[in-house]
Design a protein around this motif. Structure first.
Motif, PDB file in Angstrom:
ATOM      1  N   THR B 809      56.264  -3.409  21.242  1.00 46.89           N
ATOM      2  CA  THR B 809      54.872  -3.846  21.256  1.00 46.89           C
ATOM      3  C   THR B 809      53.945  -2.678  21.579  1.00 46.89           C
ATOM      4  O   THR B 809      52.917  -2.461  20.921  1.00 46.89           O
ATOM      5  CB  THR B 809      54.673  -4.973  22.306  1.00 46.89           C
ATOM      6  OG1 THR B 809      55.712  -5.907  22.138  1.00 46.89           O
ATOM      7  CG2 THR B 809      53.349  -5.666  22.155  1.00 46.89           C
ATOM      8  N   ILE B 810      54.319  -1.934  22.613  1.00 45.27           N
ATOM      9  CA  ILE B 810      53.447  -0.827  23.006  1.00 45.27           C
ATOM     10  C   ILE B 810      53.366   0.204  21.878  1.00 45.27           C
ATOM     11  O   ILE B 810      52.289   0.684  21.516  1.00 45.27           O
ATOM     12  CB  ILE B 810      53.928  -0.189  24.330  1.00 45.27           C
ATOM     13  CG1 ILE B 810      53.706  -1.195  25.467  1.00 45.27           C
ATOM     14  CG2 ILE B 810      53.188   1.099  24.633  1.00 45.27           C
ATOM     15  CD1 ILE B 810      54.278  -0.802  26.792  1.00 45.27           C
ATOM     16  N   LEU B 812      53.729  -0.205  18.700  1.00 44.32           N
ATOM     17  CA  LEU B 812      53.028  -0.689  17.505  1.00 44.32           C
ATOM     18  C   LEU B 812      51.542  -0.958  17.738  1.00 44.32           C
ATOM     19  O   LEU B 812      50.708  -0.728  16.865  1.00 44.32           O
ATOM     20  CB  LEU B 812      53.699  -1.966  16.983  1.00 44.32           C
ATOM     21  CG  LEU B 812      55.096  -1.812  16.372  1.00 44.32           C
ATOM     22  CD1 LEU B 812      55.672  -3.171  16.017  1.00 44.32           C
ATOM     23  CD2 LEU B 812      55.041  -0.941  15.121  1.00 44.32           C
ATOM     24  N   PHE B 813      51.241  -1.507  18.905  1.00 45.37           N
ATOM     25  CA  PHE B 813      49.880  -2.020  19.068  1.00 45.37           C
ATOM     26  C   PHE B 813      49.023  -1.226  20.049  1.00 45.37           C
ATOM     27  O   PHE B 813      47.921  -1.642  20.384  1.00 45.37           O
ATOM     28  CB  PHE B 813      49.938  -3.499  19.517  1.00 45.37           C
ATOM     29  CG  PHE B 813      50.546  -4.397  18.485  1.00 45.37           C
ATOM     30  CD1 PHE B 813      49.783  -4.896  17.442  1.00 45.37           C
ATOM     31  CD2 PHE B 813      51.888  -4.744  18.536  1.00 45.37           C
ATOM     32  CE1 PHE B 813      50.355  -5.734  16.485  1.00 45.37           C
ATOM     33  CE2 PHE B 813      52.459  -5.570  17.587  1.00 45.37           C
ATOM     34  CZ  PHE B 813      51.692  -6.066  16.558  1.00 45.37           C
TER      35      PHE B 813
END
Lengths: 522, 820
Positions: B809-810, B812-813
């Motif tokens: 998540t970190i 990618l976003f």
């Protein structure tokens, strides 16, 4: 597109996690009724060399058994092993969903979120993970929607249009082969969407683009051709499907089978009835499914929002793909509401809500993802590291809840889908050492499915197995610690085994023999 | 006056004469109808005569059978005979009237007969010998094919009113239906075996698919003449079964309708001295050991060697091998689609003590579970079956142990049967009981019997079917019988029983029955409601006790339990022996039990104005209740020493010496014990609890048929039944009643035991039982799924998942979040 393709990593990781959890949670010892039947059908295809095998042919379609038979042949692994690890195919579904949703939402980032949302819904992933045809059937459904929309977009380019139309019908045929009755129910949902589209045209006649009008009119072709293909498949190409249809009693049930894809053979208590008695804590049940509720509320909110926008500001304010999505959501939504009523009435007793929920989730997930996108942009959220860690933790929690719910659902998942080695040892013992005996094998048919799964297509049971206490002339009873717990949990009676001979005991499972009181009892 | 008398006589005479003439004409008309006059005509199609064709010459011709007076082109039956050049076999095509006609449509022109083109033969007969009749002997080496409905196998059926029934009603006109093979290897004019196969498959229908009959000894035969002696297969009249001691031509025709009714059995199953036969619902195949089911074997023996068309030993079997698909038909309601889980057979073993006349005297019927393991060749060795051979079969039956056996003695009643004695089969106990699916037999089993037949049964001992001769009543009995019944007339039965599980009958009670009618079986007497009028007990091989309304006699004497023991006769010698042994004794009068005492030496103690009841036998002796009425008197030997006792009820106990005590009332004491569930030591919700009720009788009087009802009640809830039974509680023997109950709620339960004796007397005792809550799976059970996965799996998996997702998540976003 290229830049956004990296976002596939998130749903792929999630899919990997849920499929590995499904496979490893019970050390590979999880199988249920449908999985067993489809395994036998696949094994039969390899043994007999025909899709319409002399026994155990899957009545609704041969697509999935053929896939398993094929995989087994080329991998050199038996059908049982393939089935126990088949949950990994969820990754393929996610790949397809990523493309479809990215296309629908105009953003592959949101498409990735929609895919992830899909995996947070336990009542969806149960059907996708288990060793059944749904992962293929609903993959086809997803692709059908994709090619439907693509055909709409490519109407000006005859070549592209033709390719999309051909692919649409090929996929439709695959879906019919996988499960003709599910394909039929899918077409019904499309029909409902078409009717909704017609209604919109009637209301907003002037503001509808010409292209949309044509598209709605053209909706009738896949319906007509699809119905014809289903008719040919059931009536002429695959006899087991017709025999299944013929066994269904009333006309209403026949219509429901076509409309909802209901499975007559499964006499499971309606989902609405099982939440209370089967979950020891209703609170835990709601905690495990809270994400699913939130997702559906978000999706419905987004659908309403789009609808209002649609009617107040004009049709063209929404992208064409979203207009199709909006109509399809309506069609599947109506089907879901109908299934709720059927389940409440108990007329089919087939747990329809869950069956219809699977395709519905395919449409609600992108709407929910879009809602999330709208909300975050509305509140102008800043994506700090802390927020991302928090969001990740929320995602972890959601996935865990989803996995736990789908793995441990006590009734919907056919009464604890795992089986212990001890119980299987006891079952094997009785099948090897007794002949022509009526044997009570646990509280539900699950253990019969397990033993059937293990023994395979050529197995001829040495005894008659049952889970019913009344009306059978049972002399032997196989039960385990697990059965006792389950009986207590479900408040059902166990057989009166106290004064019986315990003829087998492996510490966790036992076989009891009713004491003969006459010369004739055995 | 005289003239009037003459006139009266004349009128009377004329009336009688007219009546007589009318009756004679009626009988003549009926005779004519039953045996219409049939004439035959032969048309040669190749110039050969019927004599030559019949003797096996090459050629072709037609025999036309006419009802007397019918036109030339309306025969009732047509037979075309031919033998082709170079062919060893002769063929006969038999034509009957097609549907809608009562004659065979033909055209006769210039002495040539043309059969209508619609005609197809209904019977095709081949003989490889080439001839039909030689020196007056018919050829019975025949292969026969039957087409369309015809009574050509047992189990078809035909009535003039309804036409064909059973499978014969379900076939079409030209459909091949039955294949028959008949052989007379020595060409003696007497067929030796007859093999028939039903050809249509009739899936799911329990029709006989194989009939087989083999002649096993010579029976003096009278040959019934055929209509045309040169083709000796068409009868004037007849039936499917051959009459006893006769051999009739097989083709039986309804001459008026022009229809063939029967192709009769050529080797009769039942109506000869000896035959080995069977009727199987399954077809048989060559080159394998066949397992024919149903009536396999059905065997007939002449143990006298002097019979004249009647066997005097008949063994009729009903056999179902393991998982026989037809076994559901035993009792479809009970079987409910299930098949027999093990081989089961029951055999009627009926015999006559005399040379066969059709009369049956005795039957032993056995039921058991003995798989056949023989290899018996049949049909000239073409097939093998697993059943015992003809020669082995009687001995096979009597030499085995059987868990359920009945015995019937016709007691001189006229009982003519060519299938044996039907009454009292072990199957009356109910197939659910016999297959072990029910703990109790059918309540009404052996409670009724045909008037005049004496029946006995046993179903608690697995032994050979021995019979013994009792010196008490001078009759043959089934050894080990638990009881029996003999309706002497509509209102009286003699019941027998074996007290204390004795292997010999030791109790006879003459009873008056009420409401003895049995629905749909007018000859049967139902003895369920009866009152004892006389009783006689033979106890400890040394005492005979007689009781009636007003008298009790006790005789100390010596007698044997049996005078001789035997198995049912299985050969000439054993049949002769039994006959001679039985002839030595005169049967005692079943209506006067007291008279039986006179046959035994000793001085009986006779008590008048006294009653006998509650006689029972135990391992040490016996006991009974003696009621001395006011004014009683004692005569004869002073066995009991009761001359000075006050009137009243006394318990007489014998354990080597007699002991007489005043009878005390029964005192029932209840004791309940609980056995907890499998998990833990206390009764738990949802798990079975054992509830054991022990009844002790502290009085001296036995109590019969105590109704025991156990219920469980949780405060504020309805009672739940735990168990219910009827037991006898004897004075010196505690009785236990075991139950299992699954509590459906936790809490303090009240267990109530209600005893009911007779209609009015009842008592209740109560016990308390605490039921603990259900046991939930522990955390470890849940986490490891009852030990399948390791304990560390869940935490490790969660940690890994968290790590992977947070990282992804970190990565990618982190830059733009959800924004594009």
């Amino acid at each position: 597109m290229k830049a956004e393709s990296k976002y596939i990593l998130l749903p792929l990781v999630c899919a990997l996690v849920v499929s590995l959890f499904w496979i490893l949670r019970f050390s590979g010892y999880s199988i249920e009724g449908d999985g067993t039947r489809l395994t036998l059908a696949a094994e039969g295809i390899n043994i007999e060399g025909t899709i319409a095998t002399s026994r155990y042919a899957y009545s609704n379609g041969f697509g999935y058994p053929v896939l398993i038979a094929f995989l087994s042949s080329i991998c050199g692994i038996n059908e049982q092993m393939i089935q126990l690890g088949i949950a990994i195919l969820t990754l393929v579904l996610v790949l397809a969903a990523f493309i479809v949703y990215g296309d629908f939402l105009g953003s592959y980032k949101l498409g990735a979120i929609a895919c992830t949302i899909l995996l947070l819904q336990p009542d969806f992933i149960f059907y996708i993970l288990r060793s059944s045809h749904e992962k293929i059937t609903w993959l086809c459904a997803l692709l059908l929607i994709f090619f439907l929309v693509r055909s709409y977009k490519s109407v000006e380019s005859p070549k592209k249009f033709a390719v999309n139309i051909i692919l649409f019908y090929l996929i439709l045929w695959s879906m019919i082969c996988s499960n003709a009755y599910f394909a039929s129910s899918f077409l019904f949902a499309i029909l409902l969407s078409l009717l909704a589209g017609r209604l919109v045209i009637l209301i907003k006649k002037k503001n509808i683009p010409e292209k949309d009008m044509h598209f709605i009119k053209r909706f009738i072709y896949p319906l007509f051709i699809g119905s014809l293909l289903i008719f040919i498949f059931i009536s002429y190409l695959y006899r087991p499907a017709l025999s299944y249809y013929d066994t269904v009693g009333s006309v209403i049930n026949k219509i429901s089978i076509l409309f909802l894809g209901a499975d007559k053979e499964k006499k499971i208590t309606s989902y609405l009835d099982v939440i209370g008695p089967s979950w020891s804590s209703v609170t835990i049940y709601f905690l495990l499914t809270i994400y699913q509720w939130v997702i559906n509320i978000l999706a419905f909110g987004m659908w309403t929002y789009l609808g209002i926008k649609f009617f107040t500001k004009g049709v063209t304010v929404i992208r064409a793909e979203q207009r199709v999505l909006w109509l399809l959501y309506f069609g599947f939504g109506v089907q879901l509401v109908y299934s709720v009523f059927v389940d409440i009435s108990g007329s089919l007793g087939s747990n329809l809500i869950l069956r219809v929920f699977t395709p519905f989730a395919l449409l609600s997930s992108p709407l929910a993802a879009q809602a999330l996108g709208q909300i975050t942009s509305f509140f102008k959220v800043r994506y700090s590291k802390l927020l991302l860690i928090g969001a990740s933790l929320l995602l972890v929690l959601g996935l865990i809840a989803s996995m736990l719910k789908s793995n441990n659902d006590p009734l919907v998942s056919n009464n604890w889908i795992f089986s212990t080695p001890d119980f299987r040892a006891a079952s094997n013992w009785i099948d090897t050492n007794m002949k022509n005996t009526d044997v009570w094998l646990d509280l539900t048919v699950h253990q019969q499915d397990v033993i059937q799964f293990e023994k395979g297509y050529l197995w001829e049971p040495a005894n008659q197995y049952t889970s019913i206490l009344q009306g059978y002339n049972v002399t032997h009873y196989v039960l385990s610690k697990q059965s006792l717990m389950q009986a207590q949990r479900q408040k059902v009676s166990l057989p009166p085994i106290l004064n019986f001979f315990r003829i087998y005991d492996n510490g966790n499972s036992w076989i009891f023999f009713r004491k003969p009181t006459t010369l004739f009892e055995r | 006056m005289k003239q009037i008398k003459k006139l009266k006589f004349l009128i009377l005479f004329t009336t009688c004469l007219t009546f007589l003439c009318w009756k004679v004409s009626l009988v003549a008309a009926q005779t004519d109808q039953a045996s219409p006059k049939i004439v035959t005509t032969f048309y040669s199609e190749s110039g050969v005569s019927l004599e030559e064709l019949s003797a096996g010459e090459i050629g072709q011709g037609l025999i036309l059978y006419y009802l007397s007076g019918r036109e030339l082109e309306r025969p009732s039956l047509v037979v075309r005979l031919y033998r082709r050049t170079g062919s060893a076999s002769s063929v006969a095509e038999v034509y009957q009237a097609p549907p809608g006609k009562n004659y065979v449509p033909i055209a006769v022109q210039k002495n040539q007969v043309q059969l209508d083109s619609i005609l197809r033969p209904s019977i095709l007969i081949y003989t490889n010998d080439g001839w039909w009749q030689k020196k007056g002997r018919p050829n019975y080496n025949l292969d026969v094919e039957i087409f369309g409905p015809m009574y050509a196998m047992w189990g078809a059926g035909y009535t003039p009113s309804d036409g064909f029934t059973q499978w014969a009603a379900r076939v079409t006109s030209n459909q091949p239906t039955v294949r028959i093979e008949v052989r007379d290897p020595q060409q003696e004019g007497v067929p030796k075996w007859d093999w028939r196969t039903l050809l249509p498959s009739f899936p799911g229908q329990g029709y006989y698919r194989t009939n087989y009959a083999e002649r096993k000894c010579l029976t003096p035969l009278q040959f019934e003449s055929s209509i045309s002696p040169l083709w000796p297969y068409v009868a004037q009249k007849g039936d499917f079964q051959q009459p006893s001691g006769k051999l009739a031509p097989p083709i039986v025709v309804d001459w008026n309708a022009g229809r063939i009714i029967d192709f009769s059995e050529l080797v009769t199953v039942r109506n000869q001295n000896c035959s080995y036969s069977f009727y199987s619902l399954d077809p048989l195949s060559p080159n394998k050991l066949n397992v024919p089911d149903f009536e396999t074997p059905f065997a007939f023996y002449d143990l006298s060697g002097q019979s004249n068309g009647y066997p005097n030993l008949i063994l009729r079997t009903q056999r179902h091998p393991t998982n026989d698909p037809w076994s559901n038909g035993i009792d479809p309601k009970v079987m409910n689609g299930k098949l027999v889980p093990r081989e089961i057979e029951w055999l009627r073993y009926s015999w006559s003590n005399e040379i066969g006349t059709g009369q049956m005297d005795y039957k032993v019927e056995v039921l058991g579970f003995h798989p056949y393991n023989n290899k018996t060749p049949i049909a000239g060795g073409q097939f093998n079956i697993d059943a015992p051979s003809y020669e082995q079969f009687p001995n096979w039956v009597v030499s085995q142990n059987w868990p359920a056996v009945t015995f019937v003695d016709t007691e001189g009643k006229r009982y003519l049967s060519n299938e044996g004695i039907y009454e009292w089969s072990p199957l009356d106990l109910g197939i659910a009981y016999l297959l072990g699916w029910s703990e109790k037999p059918i309540d009404t089993a052996f409670q009724s019997q045909a008037q005049g037949l004496r029946g006995e049964y046993r179903f608690t001992k697995d032994t050979q079917p021995f019979l013994y001769f009792s010196p008490i009543d001078n009759r043959l009995h089934l050894k080990g019988a638990e009881g029996g019944l003999w309706p002497l007339d509509r209102g009286t039965v003699l019941r027998v029983s074996a007290l204390n599980g004795s292997r010999y009958i030791n109790a006879w009670t003459l009873e008056e029955v009420q409401n003895s009618t049995v629905k749909d079986v007018p000859d049967f007497v139902n003895a369920e409601n009866s009152q004892v009028k006389q009783s006689l007990y033979a106890l400890g091989n040394s005492y005979l006790i007689y009781g009636s309304d007003q008298k009790v006699s006790l005789l100390s004497t010596k007698y044997a339990s049996s005078l001789f023991e035997t198995l049912p006769p299985s050969d000439k010698q054993s049949w002769q022996n039994l006959r001679e042994q039985l002839a030595q004794f005169k049967k005692r009068d079943p209506r006067n039990l007291e008279s039986w005492l006179k046959a035994f030496p000793g001085d009986p103690l006779t008590i008048t104005a006294a009653k006998l009841s509650e006689v029972s036998q135990n391992d040490n002796g016996f006991r009974f209740v003696l009621e001395l009425l006011p004014g009683y008197s004692v005569n004869g030997s002073n066995l009991l020493g009761i001359a000075n006792l006050a009137p009243g009820k006394y318990l007489v106990n014998y354990d080597g010496i007699f002991n007489v005590k005043p009878l005390t009332s029964p005192q029932l004491v209840t004791q309940v014990t609980f056995q907890p569930s499998l998990l833990g030591k206390v009764p738990q919700l949802g798990l079975p609890v054992g509830v054991s009720v022990q009844l002790t009788n502290n009085g001296l009087q036995d109590v019969q048929a105590v109704s025991v009802e156990v219920t469980a009640t949780l405060s504020g809830h309805k009672s739940v039944p735990v168990g219910k039974t009827k037991v006898n509680v004897l004075a010196d023997q505690p009785t236990k009643f075991e139950n299992t109950w699954v509590p459906n709620a936790e809490g303090e339960w009240n267990i109530e035991v209600k005893l009911q004796v007779g209609e009015f007397s009842s008592s209740t005792s109560q016990y308390s039982l605490k039921v603990a809550p259900s046991q939930e799976p522990g955390m470890e059970d849940v986490a490891t799924a009852f030990g399948i996965t390791p304990v560390w799996f869940l935490p490790i998996f969660v940690c890994l998942t968290s790590f992977m997702l947070i990282t992804t998540t970190i990565l990618l976003f982190r830059k733009r979040g959800l924004r594009n």
